[in-house]
Structures are given as C-alpha cells and as structure tokens.
Design an enzyme around this catalytic site. Sequence first.
Site, PDB file in Angstrom:
ATOM      1  CB  ALA A  29      24.134 -37.478   5.894  1.00 45.60           C
ATOM      2  CG  ASP A  66      28.831 -39.997  18.051  1.00 43.14           C
ATOM      3  OD1 ASP A  66      27.799 -40.647  18.286  1.00 43.14           O
ATOM      4  OD2 ASP A  66      29.961 -40.509  17.978  1.00 43.14           O
ATOM      5  CB  THR A  75      26.980 -46.463  16.206  1.00 49.05           C
ATOM      6  OG1 THR A  75      28.111 -45.608  16.101  1.00 49.05           O
ATOM      7  CG2 THR A  75      25.810 -45.820  15.493  1.00 49.05           C
ATOM      8  CG  ASP A  93      13.888 -58.068   7.529  1.00 50.69           C
ATOM      9  OD1 ASP A  93      15.032 -57.580   7.592  1.00 50.69           O
ATOM     10  OD2 ASP A  93      13.437 -58.629   6.505  1.00 50.69           O
ATOM     11  CD  GLU A  94      20.151 -58.167   8.171  1.00 52.19           C
ATOM     12  OE1 GLU A  94      21.094 -58.393   8.952  1.00 52.19           O
ATOM     13  OE2 GLU A  94      20.310 -57.792   7.011  1.00 52.19           O
ATOM     14  CE1 TYR A 147      22.424 -52.999  11.016  1.00 52.20           C
ATOM     15  CE2 TYR A 147      21.471 -55.015  10.094  1.00 52.20           C
ATOM     16  CZ  TYR A 147      21.397 -53.653  10.345  1.00 52.20           C
ATOM     17  OH  TYR A 147      20.295 -52.943   9.940  1.00 52.20           O
ATOM     18  CE  LYS A 186      18.941 -51.111  13.532  1.00 53.73           C
ATOM     19  NZ  LYS A 186      18.970 -49.605  13.510  1.00 53.73           N
ATOM     20  CG  ASN A 224      14.676 -49.759   2.797  1.00 53.76           C
ATOM     21  OD1 ASN A 224      14.286 -48.618   2.971  1.00 53.76           O
ATOM     22  ND2 ASN A 224      14.167 -50.766   3.469  1.00 53.76           N
ATOM     23  CB  VAL A 265      26.790 -64.494  -6.456  1.00 51.42           C
ATOM     24  CG1 VAL A 265      25.556 -65.153  -5.841  1.00 51.42           C
ATOM     25  CG2 VAL A 265      26.420 -63.560  -7.592  1.00 51.42           C
ATOM     26  CE1 TYR A 266      29.900 -61.738  -0.367  1.00 54.76           C
ATOM     27  CE2 TYR A 266      28.009 -61.288   1.044  1.00 54.76           C
ATOM     28  CZ  TYR A 266      29.228 -60.909   0.510  1.00 54.76           C
ATOM     29  OH  TYR A 266      29.764 -59.704   0.865  1.00 54.76           O
ATOM     30  NE  ARG A 307      26.725 -60.843   4.521  1.00 55.71           N
ATOM     31  CZ  ARG A 307      25.741 -59.995   4.212  1.00 55.71           C
ATOM     32  NH1 ARG A 307      24.504 -60.243   4.581  1.00 55.71           N
ATOM     33  NH2 ARG A 307      25.984 -58.898   3.538  1.00 55.71           N
TER      34      ARG A 307
HETATM   35  P1  NAD Z   1      23.567 -46.043   6.088  1.00 55.19           P
HETATM   36  O1  NAD Z   1      24.766 -46.794   6.543  1.00 55.19           O
HETATM   37  O2  NAD Z   1      23.438 -45.685   4.643  1.00 55.19           O
HETATM   38  O3  NAD Z   1      23.433 -44.692   6.928  1.00 55.19           O
HETATM   39  C1  NAD Z   1      23.702 -44.611   8.297  1.00 55.19           C
HETATM   40  C2  NAD Z   1      23.945 -43.136   8.631  1.00 55.19           C
HETATM   41  O4  NAD Z   1      24.168 -43.040  10.036  1.00 55.19           O
HETATM   42  C3  NAD Z   1      25.179 -42.541   7.947  1.00 55.19           C
HETATM   43  O5  NAD Z   1      24.855 -41.310   7.357  1.00 55.19           O
HETATM   44  C4  NAD Z   1      26.175 -42.355   9.078  1.00 55.19           C
HETATM   45  O6  NAD Z   1      27.061 -41.261   8.885  1.00 55.19           O
HETATM   46  C5  NAD Z   1      25.240 -42.137  10.262  1.00 55.19           C
HETATM   47  N1  NAD Z   1      25.862 -42.472  11.559  1.00 55.19           N
HETATM   48  C6  NAD Z   1      26.570 -43.598  11.865  1.00 55.19           C
HETATM   49  N2  NAD Z   1      26.981 -43.557  13.149  1.00 55.19           N
HETATM   50  C7  NAD Z   1      26.514 -42.377  13.660  1.00 55.19           C
HETATM   51  C8  NAD Z   1      26.588 -41.776  14.941  1.00 55.19           C
HETATM   52  N3  NAD Z   1      27.248 -42.359  15.956  1.00 55.19           N
HETATM   53  N4  NAD Z   1      25.979 -40.571  15.123  1.00 55.19           N
HETATM   54  C9  NAD Z   1      25.333 -39.970  14.107  1.00 55.19           C
HETATM   55  N5  NAD Z   1      25.227 -40.500  12.864  1.00 55.19           N
HETATM   56  C10 NAD Z   1      25.810 -41.680  12.650  1.00 55.19           C
HETATM   57  O7  NAD Z   1      22.326 -46.911   6.569  1.00 55.19           O
HETATM   58  P2  NAD Z   1      20.865 -47.064   5.926  1.00 55.19           P
HETATM   59  O8  NAD Z   1      20.881 -48.207   5.005  1.00 55.19           O
HETATM   60  O9  NAD Z   1      20.372 -45.746   5.483  1.00 55.19           O
HETATM   61  O10 NAD Z   1      20.049 -47.521   7.229  1.00 55.19           O
HETATM   62  C11 NAD Z   1      19.448 -46.552   8.080  1.00 55.19           C
HETATM   63  C12 NAD Z   1      18.768 -47.260   9.235  1.00 55.19           C
HETATM   64  O11 NAD Z   1      17.788 -48.162   8.746  1.00 55.19           O
HETATM   65  C13 NAD Z   1      19.717 -48.109  10.086  1.00 55.19           C
HETATM   66  O12 NAD Z   1      19.326 -47.973  11.440  1.00 55.19           O
HETATM   67  C14 NAD Z   1      19.491 -49.535   9.600  1.00 55.19           C
HETATM   68  O13 NAD Z   1      19.735 -50.450  10.639  1.00 55.19           O
HETATM   69  C15 NAD Z   1      18.021 -49.470   9.244  1.00 55.19           C
HETATM   70  N6  NAD Z   1      17.591 -50.396   8.181  1.00 55.19           N
HETATM   71  C16 NAD Z   1      18.234 -50.438   6.980  1.00 55.19           C
HETATM   72  C17 NAD Z   1      17.749 -51.261   5.959  1.00 55.19           C
HETATM   73  C18 NAD Z   1      18.412 -51.329   4.602  1.00 55.19           C
HETATM   74  O14 NAD Z   1      18.010 -52.141   3.768  1.00 55.19           O
HETATM   75  N7  NAD Z   1      19.398 -50.498   4.293  1.00 55.19           N
HETATM   76  C19 NAD Z   1      16.614 -52.036   6.192  1.00 55.19           C
HETATM   77  C20 NAD Z   1      15.988 -51.987   7.448  1.00 55.19           C
HETATM   78  C21 NAD Z   1      16.475 -51.144   8.423  1.00 55.19           C
HETATM   79  O1  DAU Z   2      16.831 -56.901   5.933  1.00 58.08           O
HETATM   80  C1  DAU Z   2      17.211 -55.586   6.235  1.00 58.08           C
HETATM   81  C2  DAU Z   2      18.707 -55.440   6.146  1.00 58.08           C
HETATM   82  O2  DAU Z   2      19.046 -55.477   4.774  1.00 58.08           O
HETATM   83  C3  DAU Z   2      19.221 -54.164   6.793  1.00 58.08           C
HETATM   84  O3  DAU Z   2      18.961 -54.218   8.164  1.00 58.08           O
HETATM   85  C4  DAU Z   2      20.719 -53.984   6.560  1.00 58.08           C
HETATM   86  O4  DAU Z   2      21.149 -52.723   7.066  1.00 58.08           O
HETATM   87  C5  DAU Z   2      20.981 -54.042   5.078  1.00 58.08           C
HETATM   88  O5  DAU Z   2      22.365 -53.963   4.836  1.00 58.08           O
HETATM   89  C6  DAU Z   2      20.403 -55.327   4.489  1.00 58.08           C
HETATM   90  O6  DAU Z   2      21.143 -56.487   4.945  1.00 58.08           O
HETATM   91  P1  DAU Z   2      21.564 -57.671   3.946  1.00 58.08           P
HETATM   92  O7  DAU Z   2      22.704 -58.385   4.518  1.00 58.08           O
HETATM   93  O8  DAU Z   2      20.379 -58.469   3.533  1.00 58.08           O
HETATM   94  O9  DAU Z   2      21.983 -56.750   2.678  1.00 58.08           O
HETATM   95  P2  DAU Z   2      23.210 -56.842   1.674  1.00 58.08           P
HETATM   96  O10 DAU Z   2      22.927 -55.854   0.581  1.00 58.08           O
HETATM   97  O11 DAU Z   2      24.522 -56.776   2.353  1.00 58.08           O
HETATM   98  O12 DAU Z   2      23.045 -58.307   1.069  1.00 58.08           O
HETATM   99  C7  DAU Z   2      21.846 -58.701   0.400  1.00 58.08           C
HETATM  100  C8  DAU Z   2      22.026 -60.162  -0.005  1.00 58.08           C
HETATM  101  O13 DAU Z   2      23.033 -60.239  -1.024  1.00 58.08           O
HETATM  102  C9  DAU Z   2      22.497 -61.063   1.126  1.00 58.08           C
HETATM  103  O14 DAU Z   2      21.914 -62.358   0.966  1.00 58.08           O
HETATM  104  C10 DAU Z   2      24.010 -61.159   0.904  1.00 58.08           C
HETATM  105  C11 DAU Z   2      24.128 -61.062  -0.612  1.00 58.08           C
HETATM  106  N1  DAU Z   2      25.381 -60.437  -1.114  1.00 58.08           N
HETATM  107  C12 DAU Z   2      25.704 -59.199  -0.646  1.00 58.08           C
HETATM  108  C13 DAU Z   2      26.871 -58.585  -1.050  1.00 58.08           C
HETATM  109  C14 DAU Z   2      27.251 -57.227  -0.529  1.00 58.08           C
HETATM  110  C15 DAU Z   2      26.176 -61.098  -2.044  1.00 58.08           C
HETATM  111  O15 DAU Z   2      25.856 -62.203  -2.505  1.00 58.08           O
HETATM  112  N2  DAU Z   2      27.326 -60.484  -2.460  1.00 58.08           N
HETATM  113  C16 DAU Z   2      27.724 -59.268  -1.989  1.00 58.08           C
HETATM  114  O16 DAU Z   2      28.810 -58.780  -2.389  1.00 58.08           O
END
Ligand code: NAD
Ligand code: DAU
Length: 348
Positions: free
Chosen positions: A12, A67, A108, A134-135, A158, A162, A188, A214-215, A283
């Site tokens: 979700a 959960d 989690t 990739d982080e 974080y 992971k 993504n 912007v950080y 950050r």
């Molecule tokens: P998100 O925060 O939008 O979604 C996470 C979901 O996990 C939520 O729906 C939340 O309710 C659920 N959740 C949290 N704790 C839980 C638990 N204990 N049991 C069951 N459900 C639980 O995250 P996202 O951006 O969709 O990322 C999804 C996955 O992809 C994560 O594992 C993240 O590390 C990975 N990922 C994200 C990105 C990105 O850019 N967003 C990139 C690479 C990898």
């Molecule tokens: O690389 C994959 C990761 O990308 C995932 O594993 C994480 O779940 C996802 O959150 C994302 O991490 P980032 O830290 O790269 O994403 P975020 O959107 O938080 O930040 C993207 C860039 O923008 C980063 O350099 C920080 C900057 N930023 C972010 C926020 C929220 C700002 O400058 N200002 C902001 O307010």
Amino acid sequence: MGNMRLLVTGGAGFIGSNFVRWLLNSDDASHASLEKVVVLDLLTYAGNLANLSGLDQSGKFRFVRGDIRDEALVTELLQVEGITHVANFAAESHVDRSILDPLSFVRTNIEGTQVLLNLSRAAGVTRYLQISTDEVYGSLGAEGRFVETTPLDPSSAYSASKASADLLVLACHRTHGYNALVTRCSNNYGPYQFPEKLIPLFVTNALEDKQLPVYGDGKNVRSWLHVDDHSRAILAVLLNGRAGEVYNIGGSPEAEWENIRVTREILSILGKPDSLMRYVEDRLGHDRRYAVDYSKIKAELGWEPKVRFEDGLRMTVEWYLQNRQWWATIKSGEYMKFYEQYYSHRLA
Ligand code: NAD
Ligand code: DAU
C-alpha cells in the site's frame, strides 16, 4: 509464470502499490498465469488504501492489514493463500526520518525482514525477493557507478538497516540454500509517492506556493527511475533472476540530475518562479551522488529503463495536478507534524 500466488508486503506504499497496479492492469502476456496477488501492509503513515483503489473488485487481488513481524498472521496468510512467491517492499523508507527515529528502521527493515524470511522458508514459499536500494553502497564522488560488488558503505540508519536486511537474505540463501535474491534500485518517481520525498514534496509545495527547501548546495546527484520501469525489472528478477544474487536497477545516464536541476525543471513545468527555491541546512550524512551500473540485469534479463526522465517528470507533475485530493489529504494530517519538526527551523 505458472500458478504464481504472490505476497506483496508493503503493497500500500508508493512502489508496492504501483507494482501491484502494473501487474494486474498490464496486458503483458507473461502476467496471464498470475493467479493471485495478496497485499500485506501495516498502513503506517506511508501506507494508504487509496493507492490501491479500484483493485478491490479484481478476483485476483486481496488486501490484508498487518505487520510483517506478526508471526501468527503471516504464517496463516502464507498457508491459507498458498503463497508461492514473496516480494518484500515493506519498510521504513525515508532517510530524514531515520535521523530522528532510527529504532523503528531497525524493527521493520531488519527484524521484519528476518521474520518474513523465516516464515517464507518454513512455509515452503518457492521464491523470496527482497526489494532493496542503491543507498546501501553509500556515496559516490564525481566519477563511477555502483556495481553489485561495490562494498556496502551505508550513511544513514535507513540505508544501514536496508544493508543489514540484504545480508540476512543472502545469508539465508548461503546457509539453507533458500531461493532468495535481492534487487537494489535507485531513486523512483511517479504517481502515489508520499509527499515527504523530493519530487512530490516540491511539486505539491510549488502548487501551494510554499518554499522548496533544497538541502546544502543543491548539487547532490540522484539517478531517477520511473516506477513502471522498476516494476518491469522486479517482475523480470522475480521470474528469472538467479537465487542468491543481487541485481542493480537504476536510471539511465540521462536521468542522473543534480537536485537543483530537478527543482528548476519542476518550477518551470508548473510556471512557478525560481524565487520559491530556498537553500537550507544540509541533511546530516547526505550522500553526494548515486549512479547505477545496471549492465548485469541488462545482460541476464534484458531489462533497461525506457521512460526518459524529462517525459516521466512531466507526466508525474501532471498526475499531482490531477490528483490534488490525494495529496491534500496527506498534507493536512499527521504528516504535517513531521514537516513542522523537520523543516520549521530550516525555513525560519
Ligand atoms: P513507502 O514508505 O512509500 O511504503 C512502505 C510501505 O510499507 C507502506 O505502505 C507501509 O505502510 C508499509 N510498512 C511499513 N512497515 C511495515 C510493517 N512492519 N509491516 C507491513 N507493512 C509495513 O516506501 P516505497 O518508497 O514504496 O519503498 C518500497 C521499498 O522499496 C522499500 O523497501 C524501500 O527501501 C525500497 N526502495 C525505495 C526506493 C524509492 O525511491 N522510493 C528506491 C529503492 C528501493
Ligand atoms: O536511492 C534510493 C533511495 O531513494 C531509496 O532507497 C529511499 O527509500 C528513497 O527515499 C530515496 O532516498 P533519497 O534520500 O535519495 O530521496 P529523497 O527524496 O529524500 O531525496 C532526494 C534528494 O533530494 C536527496 O539528495 C536529498 C534532497 N532533498 C530531499 C528533500 C526531501 C532536498 O534537497 N530537500 C528535501 O526537502
């Protein structure tokens, strides 16, 4: 995909819900023998049933709130639904929150993964896929790209959580021969992304004529991947990846942009002034640059990104314009407490 009965944990959230939608709505012939998709999600602040709206009538789909650490619930679900494949998206996913509250990431992302892995193996689930990031590789300088053998060097709670989860999954393969594998993806973007992350936060702030924080110097680089491209990669690995392996997934070189360029492009698409941009305190532990070498998944599984970042960003901005109710609800609720706590002194 003969008789796949798939459990999508965290389905979700942003990526999980897009993946489920894509799986169930796409015409791709390879989906034809997908029997069922069950989403298990705790509905934390980031989980949202609205992300799955419209899917409840599909006979192939079921949602369960819970959960991944709930052993009784997960055991029963795996059995009752006859789950053959698990894709674990469930996580605490926001780097800034992990600075404030690292323990919930340990619970989690690490404990949750081990519980789900144990129970999947015990229930005879054929394949377990861990969705990672990739982080885990840490930060790059001006040159180079992450490959699967790049040493793990996470910067935040974080990414450290992971990385730990990845190692547990790979150890389970090595110890027990379990059919488990890992994908590591770059940033993504797309519809239904929670507006704490850069693109949806900046698009929605701009629409509200609020400042865009912007950080640092804004020159950090991220490798942007449209979520549908990620979904295609996940299915390819789920079906044909090799057990015990890691597969990098990332944006193409044209999608490696400095944050400041992303910010200016969003403002330009929306016809908003650059004066909304505001450089703020950096950050803590901020990774400078991510870039992914995805030649392994390309060579083995024929995957590469298709959506050009400029096109995908435009489509995504359009989605937030058309779906104001979705994000306005989030931005009027619990999320604003975090926003105040994290940003008020930065923007003061
Ligand atoms: P998100 O925060 O939008 O979604 C996470 C979901 O996990 C939520 O729906 C939340 O309710 C659920 N959740 C949290 N704790 C839980 C638990 N204990 N049991 C069951 N459900 C639980 O995250 P996202 O951006 O969709 O990322 C999804 C996955 O992809 C994560 O594992 C993240 O590390 C990975 N990922 C994200 C990105 C990105 O850019 N967003 C990139 C690479 C990898
Ligand atoms: O690389 C994959 C990761 O990308 C995932 O594993 C994480 O779940 C996802 O959150 C994302 O991490 P980032 O830290 O790269 O994403 P975020 O959107 O938080 O930040 C993207 C860039 O923008 C980063 O350099 C920080 C900057 N930023 C972010 C926020 C929220 C700002 O400058 N200002 C902001 O307010």
